[in-house]
Structures are given as structure tokens and as C-alpha cells.
Design an enzyme around this catalytic site. Structure first.
Site, PDB file in Angstrom:
ATOM      1  N   ASP A 196     -58.592  19.352 -80.397  1.00 13.66           N
ATOM      2  CA  ASP A 196     -57.672  18.995 -79.193  1.00 13.66           C
ATOM      3  C   ASP A 196     -58.155  19.059 -77.869  1.00 13.66           C
ATOM      4  OD1 ASP A 196     -55.035  18.430 -78.322  1.00 13.66           O
ATOM      5  OD2 ASP A 196     -54.718  20.601 -77.687  1.00 13.66           O
ATOM      6  N   SER A 197     -57.556  18.318 -77.110  1.00 12.36           N
ATOM      7  CA  SER A 197     -58.063  18.198 -75.589  1.00 12.36           C
ATOM      8  C   SER A 197     -58.046  19.843 -75.080  1.00 12.36           C
ATOM      9  CB  SER A 197     -56.925  17.373 -74.662  1.00 12.36           C
ATOM     10  OG  SER A 197     -55.526  18.010 -75.011  1.00 12.36           O
TER      11      SER A 197
ATOM     12  N   TYR B  30     -55.712  14.846 -71.364  1.00  4.66           N
ATOM     13  CA  TYR B  30     -55.998  13.649 -71.816  1.00  4.66           C
ATOM     14  C   TYR B  30     -54.627  12.893 -71.713  1.00  4.66           C
ATOM     15  CZ  TYR B  30     -60.138  15.291 -74.825  1.00  4.66           C
ATOM     16  OH  TYR B  30     -61.279  15.589 -75.183  1.00  4.66           O
ATOM     17  N   GLY B  31     -53.545  13.491 -71.563  1.00  9.95           N
ATOM     18  CA  GLY B  31     -52.489  12.936 -71.696  1.00  9.95           C
ATOM     19  C   GLY B  31     -51.974  11.734 -70.418  1.00  9.95           C
TER      20      GLY B  31
ATOM     21  N   CYS C  76     -54.660  16.568 -81.428  1.00 10.86           N
ATOM     22  CA  CYS C  76     -54.147  16.011 -80.152  1.00 10.86           C
ATOM     23  C   CYS C  76     -53.352  14.686 -80.439  1.00 10.86           C
ATOM     24  CB  CYS C  76     -55.272  15.773 -79.169  1.00 10.86           C
ATOM     25  SG  CYS C  76     -54.823  15.164 -77.567  1.00 10.86           S
ATOM     26  N   ASN C  77     -51.891  14.922 -79.996  1.00 12.22           N
ATOM     27  CA  ASN C  77     -51.135  13.451 -80.095  1.00 12.22           C
ATOM     28  C   ASN C  77     -51.996  12.291 -79.290  1.00 12.22           C
ATOM     29  OD1 ASN C  77     -48.223  14.469 -81.359  1.00 12.22           O
ATOM     30  ND2 ASN C  77     -49.424  16.087 -80.555  1.00 12.22           N
ATOM     31  N   THR C  78     -52.502  12.650 -78.344  1.00  9.52           N
ATOM     32  CA  THR C  78     -52.651  11.560 -77.347  1.00  9.52           C
ATOM     33  C   THR C  78     -54.019  10.659 -77.768  1.00  9.52           C
ATOM     34  OG1 THR C  78     -51.982  13.114 -75.407  1.00  9.52           O
ATOM     35  CG2 THR C  78     -53.628  11.126 -75.071  1.00  9.52           C
TER      36      THR C  78
ATOM     37  N   GLU D 161     -48.529  25.888 -70.086  1.00 12.90           N
ATOM     38  CA  GLU D 161     -49.893  26.371 -69.834  1.00 12.90           C
ATOM     39  C   GLU D 161     -49.817  27.573 -69.090  1.00 12.90           C
ATOM     40  OE1 GLU D 161     -53.574  24.695 -69.973  1.00 12.90           O
ATOM     41  OE2 GLU D 161     -52.649  23.670 -71.982  1.00 12.90           O
TER      42      GLU D 161
ATOM     43  N   CYS E 264     -46.494  16.299 -78.962  1.00  9.92           N
ATOM     44  CA  CYS E 264     -47.386  16.806 -78.068  1.00  9.92           C
ATOM     45  C   CYS E 264     -47.733  18.192 -78.777  1.00  9.92           C
ATOM     46  CB  CYS E 264     -46.914  16.804 -76.808  1.00  9.92           C
ATOM     47  SG  CYS E 264     -48.158  17.467 -75.566  1.00  9.92           S
ATOM     48  N   THR E 265     -48.918  18.500 -78.717  1.00  9.29           N
ATOM     49  CA  THR E 265     -49.259  19.847 -79.163  1.00  9.29           C
ATOM     50  C   THR E 265     -48.485  21.019 -78.501  1.00  9.29           C
ATOM     51  OG1 THR E 265     -51.097  19.656 -77.631  1.00  9.29           O
ATOM     52  CG2 THR E 265     -51.571  19.374 -79.958  1.00  9.29           C
ATOM     53  N   HIS E 266     -48.141  20.908 -77.206  1.00 11.21           N
ATOM     54  CA  HIS E 266     -47.488  21.980 -76.363  1.00 11.21           C
ATOM     55  C   HIS E 266     -46.228  22.202 -76.584  1.00 11.21           C
ATOM     56  CE1 HIS E 266     -51.559  21.655 -74.422  1.00 11.21           C
ATOM     57  NE2 HIS E 266     -51.291  22.586 -73.708  1.00 11.21           N
TER      58      HIS E 266
END
Ligand code: DGL
Length: 281
Positions: free
Chosen positions: A15-16, A47-48, A78-80, A157, A189-191
Site C-alpha cells: 500500500d502507499s 498517492y491519492g 491500495c485503491n489508488t 492518520e 480507500c484503505t483508510h
């Protein structure tokens, strides 16, 4: 000495940053015997907000690092990155690569009762239309609403998952969905799985009814399980070994990483395996 068989090779996940640990945790839960290598590109996150060419350049470096760790497949958590397409990431070699978009789109179409679907993602993911295209492959005429939510990543974050500011930001982002026919929302998105609570509450207030909220993590884990089983690459012995790498600031893995990983498995991230990967620029 005999070489370990191909099933012993690890599942590589990248992932980023550390958000992809939500996907890694789902894989570790579903496939507990598998060896797992995780790489978070913490030197270059996020990255997004970057251009597609830069995202792909970073992703190729991540894949090539994971390849050096003897992996049998790579999961792009990572979705991006997944949204830019997976072709070319393995440099023409036969390493299988699984992204999060198709499994996420499939989970959404399965959860939907035929209403429209909303996708929440980073600006890059939304710009790519990857979720829209993947949904339309499965349900061609389905209406899809996309909402870029750039502030969600830094809020997570920062640990502000239950904060008034985050609730206000969610209200602002989700307001355009009022009056729509959506019955399913993809956390693209991962978050965002960490904001599931606030997003669900805001959707209820905005729409006046509840909708299905899906993320890719468990769908990806099932995709990986299916792939390994078909390829005869399942590892079935003792609990797998897990190793974690970041490209910068390993201390952050302890602080932020547990948010993404710990809750799911009820275990702390093992700092023993954290290492720094330095790429030549
Ligand atoms: N991992 C990214 C994603 O899933 C979110 C963080 C970033 O922007 O790099 O899109």
C-alpha cells in the site's frame, strides 16, 4: 537442503502507507496459515493526490521489492494504485497481481438490492472511474455516484476517527447523496473502514434510512483464497509468518499501524519484522 515448495512463498501485500493493513489483516484472518509480507511506502504516502504516471512508477518499485522477498502473488491493497490498472506492474513477468477494485465492486453489487451505488475514494481513484467501470461490467445500467474525500486520509492518520471535525467533514462530503436512490456505499480507500461508524451515522442522517456499506478487505481475502486454491498454492501447515516493511519512519508503524491491524486480529503488530526499504530515486 531441499528448497521450500512454492506454497511456502508468501502473499505480498503493498500500500502507499499503513492503511493497507486493513486488507492485510483480512487476509491474515481468512488465511492464517499463509506467510505474509507487507510493504507500506510510508516515504511517499499519500498517492491519492498524485498523477497516474507517478502512482504507477511507485507501484512498480513496490512490486519489485516484494518479488525480492519470494512472494507467490501480490495484493495491491491500495485503491489508488489498483484504480490505475494492474497491467504492467509486474514488468511482463508471470507474478499474479490482485487489486482491490473488482472485489470491492463485486461486494457492492452483491449487497445492493438494485438501487444506485455510491463510491467514496481518493481524488485519483474517483478520477480514474475504475469503480464505475468495474460496477458496470457486473451491472451495466446501474447509476454510480462518486465522491472524492481527500480529508478522510489525514483525519484517520491523525486518529480523529470519533472527532466532531470528522463528523462535520463527513456531513459535507455526503450531503450530495441526499435525495438519491443509493442503497449501497463502497468505502473505496484503505483508510475509510476506520471511519465506518461516522460514515454510517452520517448516511443515516443524510438519507433518513440505512444503506449497505461495503469495503474491499474481506472480498479481497476471499479472492486470494480462491486464487490459491485453484492454483494449488495454499499453505496449510502452522500459522504463517508475518513480516512488515516500510520505506520510512518505522516508529509510525507502532503508533498508526495498530489502528489498522490490531483491532481486526486482537493482536499487536510485531515490530520485530519492521525494516526500512530504501529505493534509489
Ligand atoms: N492507500 C490509499 C488508497 O487506498 C489511500 C492513501 C493515499 O492517498 O495514499 O487509495
Amino acid at each position: 537442503m531441499t528448497e521450500p515448495g512454492p506454497a511456502e512463498a508468501a502473499i505480498g501485500v503493498f500500500d502507499s502507507g499503513l492503511g493497507g493493513l486493513t486488507v492485510a489483516a483480512a487476509i491474515a484472518q481468512t488465511l492464517s496459515s499463509e506467510n505474509l509480507v507487507y510493504l507500506g511506502d510510508t516515504a511517499r504516502v499519500p498517492y491519492g493526490t498524485r498523477s497516474p504516471a507517478t502512482v504507477v512508477r511507485y507501484a512498480r518499485k513496490n512490486v519489485s521489492f516484494l518479488r525480492s522477498q519470494r512472494v507467490k502473488l501480490v495484493v495491491v491493497a491500495c485503491n489508488t494504485v489498483s484504480a490505475q490498472g494492474l497491467g504492467g506492474l509486474a514488468d511482463g513477468s508471470p507474478l499474479p497481481i490482485i487489486g482491490v477494485i473488482r472485489p470491492g465492486a463485486r461486494a457492492a453489487v452483491d449487497a445492493s438490492q438494485g438501487g444506485s451505488i455510491a463510491v467514496l475514494g481518493t481524488p485519483a481513484t474517483v478520477r480514474s472511474n475504475a469503480y464505475v467501470n468495474a460496477i458496470h461490467e457486473l451491472a451495466p445500467r446501474r447509476t454510480v455516484h462518486q465522491i472524492p474525500c481527500p480529508l478522510f486520509v489525514p483525519l484517520v492518520e491523525e486518529g480523529w476517527v470519533d472527532h466532531d471535525v470528522t463528523a462535520q467533514v463527513a456531513q459535507e462530503y455526503l450531503a450530495p447523496l441526499a435525495g438519491t436512490e443509493i442503497d449501497t456505499v463502497i468505502l473505496g480507500c484503505t483508510h475509510y473502514p476506520l471511519l465506518r461508524g461516522v460514515i454510517e451515522r452520517t448516511l443515516l442522517a443524510t438519507l433518513g434510512r440505512s444503506v449497505a456499506v461495503v469495503d474491499s478487505a474481506s472480498a479481497v481475502a476471499e479472492t486470494v483464497r480462491g486464487f490459491l486454491s485453484t492454483a494449488g498454492l495454499e499453505r496449510t501447515s502452522s500459522r504463517g509468518e508475518r513480516r512488515f516493511f516500510v520505506t520510512d519512519a518505522p516508529d509510525r508503524v507502532g503508533e498508526v499501524g495498530d489502528r489498522f491491524w490490531g483491532d481486526a486480529l486482537g493482536e499487536k503488530l510485531s515490530l520485530d519484522h519492521v525494516d526500512i526499504v530504501d529505493f534509489p530515486s
